[in-house]
Enzyme design. Structure first.
Site, PDB file in Angstrom:
ATOM      1  N   GLY A 122      91.338  -8.811 155.518  1.00  0.00           N
ATOM      2  CA  GLY A 122      92.400  -7.965 156.049  1.00  0.00           C
ATOM      3  C   GLY A 122      93.464  -7.612 155.025  1.00  0.00           C
ATOM      4  N   HIS A 123      94.287  -6.626 155.417  1.00  0.00           N
ATOM      5  CA  HIS A 123      95.291  -6.086 154.494  1.00  0.00           C
ATOM      6  C   HIS A 123      96.306  -7.140 154.060  1.00  0.00           C
ATOM      7  CE1 HIS A 123      97.831  -4.597 158.206  1.00  0.00           C
ATOM      8  NE2 HIS A 123      97.575  -5.875 158.249  1.00  0.00           N
ATOM      9  N   ASN A 124      96.663  -7.032 152.778  1.00  0.00           N
ATOM     10  CA  ASN A 124      97.661  -7.885 152.131  1.00  0.00           C
ATOM     11  C   ASN A 124      97.263  -9.359 152.038  1.00  0.00           C
ATOM     12  OD1 ASN A 124      99.693  -5.561 153.464  1.00  0.00           O
ATOM     13  ND2 ASN A 124     100.102  -6.139 151.341  1.00  0.00           N
TER      14      ASN A 124
END
Length: 329
Positions: free
Chosen positions: A242-244
Site C-alpha cells: 500500500g501507499h507510503n
C-alpha cells in the site's frame, strides 16, 4: 545439451565428493523425478529416505548427511545444500529470450528518453518522455515505462509490467510479468454530497537495488512522498504493498500477502503467505509474520507472530493446543 562431470560441478561448489559416478550429468531434478543422468539435492535430513528409491546419479547434500551414496553414485557435501543447488541451477539455466535487434521497430521511445548502452527494448513497449534507462536494461515485449521514470543498470522488466510516472527503479532489479509499480494508492474519503471522493496520490515509488517484484504484484505510489522498498527486497507473486509503506533492506513477502498504507518494515522482515498487515503498523528488524496471520499491532524486532489476530508465536501455539483439547471434550 549441457553436460558436466561430478568433478566439474564440484570445481564450482568447492565441496567434498563422497563416492563416485561415471555418468555425465545432464540436468538437475528433484529426487522423486530424477533420471540416472541427473543430479538432485538433499537439503534436509527428512528427505534422506528418498535417496534409496531415487534414480539420480548424484546429489548435493549437507555435511551432516547420515547415508552413503551407493554404487556408481556420488554426493557432494557442502555447508548449505540449498545455496549450492542454486549454483548448479545457474549452470544448467537455458538462455533467456533472444532479441533480433536492440530496439524493436514497433517499440515507441520518446525522443527525450535517455537509453543506456546495451539496453534492449522489445516489441510493443513504450518508453515515455524524460525516462532514463541505464546500461544493459532489458524491457521485454509490451512493457510500459511512463514519464520521468529512471531504471537502473542491469534491471530486467518482463512483459506486461507497468512503471508509472516519476517512479525510480534501482540497479539489478527484476520486475516479473504484469507487475505494476506506481498505481494510485487506495485513497477515498466519504462526502455527504459526492459520495466517495478520490484523494489524489501525488507521490511515487522508489525501489532500491536488487529488488525483485513477482508477477501480478502491485506497489502503490505514495499519497505524498514515496513508497520505498529497500535494497534486496524480494516480493512474491500477487502481493499488495500500500501507499507510503516503507520496507527496509532484504525483506521478504510471500504470495497473497499485503501491506495496507503507511506500514513500516525493518530490515530482514519476513511476511508469510496470505498475511495481512494493518495500516500504520511498524514491524521491527528481523521479525517474522506467519502465513495467514493478521497483524493489527506493532511487532518488536526479532519477534515471530502467528494467528488472526497475530500474537507472539509461543502464545498462539498454546492457544491452539488448548482449543484442540477443548474440541476433544
Amino acid at each position: 545439451m549441457k553436460t558436466y562431470s561430478i568433478q566439474q560441478i564440484n570445481d564450482i561448489l568447492k565441496g567434498v565428493i563422497v563416492g563416485n559416478t561415471t555418468q555425465s550429468i545432464t540436468a538437475p531434478e528433484q529426487l522423486e523425478m530424477a533420471k540416472d543422468t541427473e543430479i538432485s539435492f538433499i537439503g534436509s535430513k527428512k528427505y534422506e529416505k528418498l535417496w534409496e528409491t531415487s534414480k539420480a546419479c548424484a546429489a548435493i547434500v549437507n555435511e551432516d548427511i547420515s547415508i552413503e551414496p551407493g554404487e556408481n553414485r556420488a554426493f557432494i557435501k557442502v555447508k548449505n545444500a540449498d545455496l549450492a543447488m542454486s549454483q548448479v541451477l545457474e549452470l544448467f539455466a537455458p538462455p533467456t529470450p533472444l532479441f533480433d535487434t536492440d530496439i524493436h521497430p514497433t517499440a515507441v521511445v520518446d525522443k527525450t528518453a535517455t537509453i543506456g548502452n546495451g539496453t534492449r527494448i522489445g516489441a510493443g513497449s513504450y518508453v515515455g518522455p524524460n525516462v532514463q534507462l541505464g546500461e544493459n536494461v532489458t524491457l521485454y515485449p509490451n512493457v510500459t515505462i511512463l514519464d520521468e521514470c529512471t531504471i537502473g543498470k542491469n534491471t530486467v522488466i518482463w512483459s506486461g509490467a507497468v512503471v508509472r510516472e516519476r517512479c525510480h527503479i534501482g540497479m539489478d532489479c527484476i520486475l516479473h510479468p504484469n507487475s505494476t509499480i506506481g498505481a494510485d494508492g487506495f485513497g477515498f474519503r466519504p462526502d455527504p454530497e459526492r459520495g466517495l471522493v478520490k484523494v489524489p496520490q501525488i507521490g511515487n515509488v522508489v525501489l532500491g537495488n536488487g529488488v525483485e517484484i513477482g508477477a501480478n504484484s502491485c506497489v502503490d505510489r505514495g499519497k505524498f512522498s514515496s513508497t520505498v522498498l529497500g535494497d534486496g527486497c524480494k516480493i512474491d507473486n500477487l502481493v499488495q504493498i500500500g501507499h507510503n509503506s516503507k520496507l527496509g533492506k532484504f525483506c521478504i513477502m510471500a504470495g497473497h500477502s499485503g501491506l495496507a498504507g503507511s506500514v513500516t518494515l525493518g530490515n530482514g522482515v519476513i511476511i508469510g503467505g496470505s498475511a495481512s498487515i494493518k495500516d500504520h503498523i511498524t514491524i521491527g528488524d528481523g521479525a517474522m509474520v506467519g502465513a495467514g496471520s493478521g497483524v493489527a499491532a506493532d511487532v518488536p524486532a526479532g519477534k515471530t507472530v502467528l494467528g488472526y489476530p497475530a500474537v507472539d508465536a509461543r502464545d498462539a501455539l498454546k492457544q491452539w493446543a488448548i482449543l484442540k483439547r477443548l474440541a476433544k471434550n
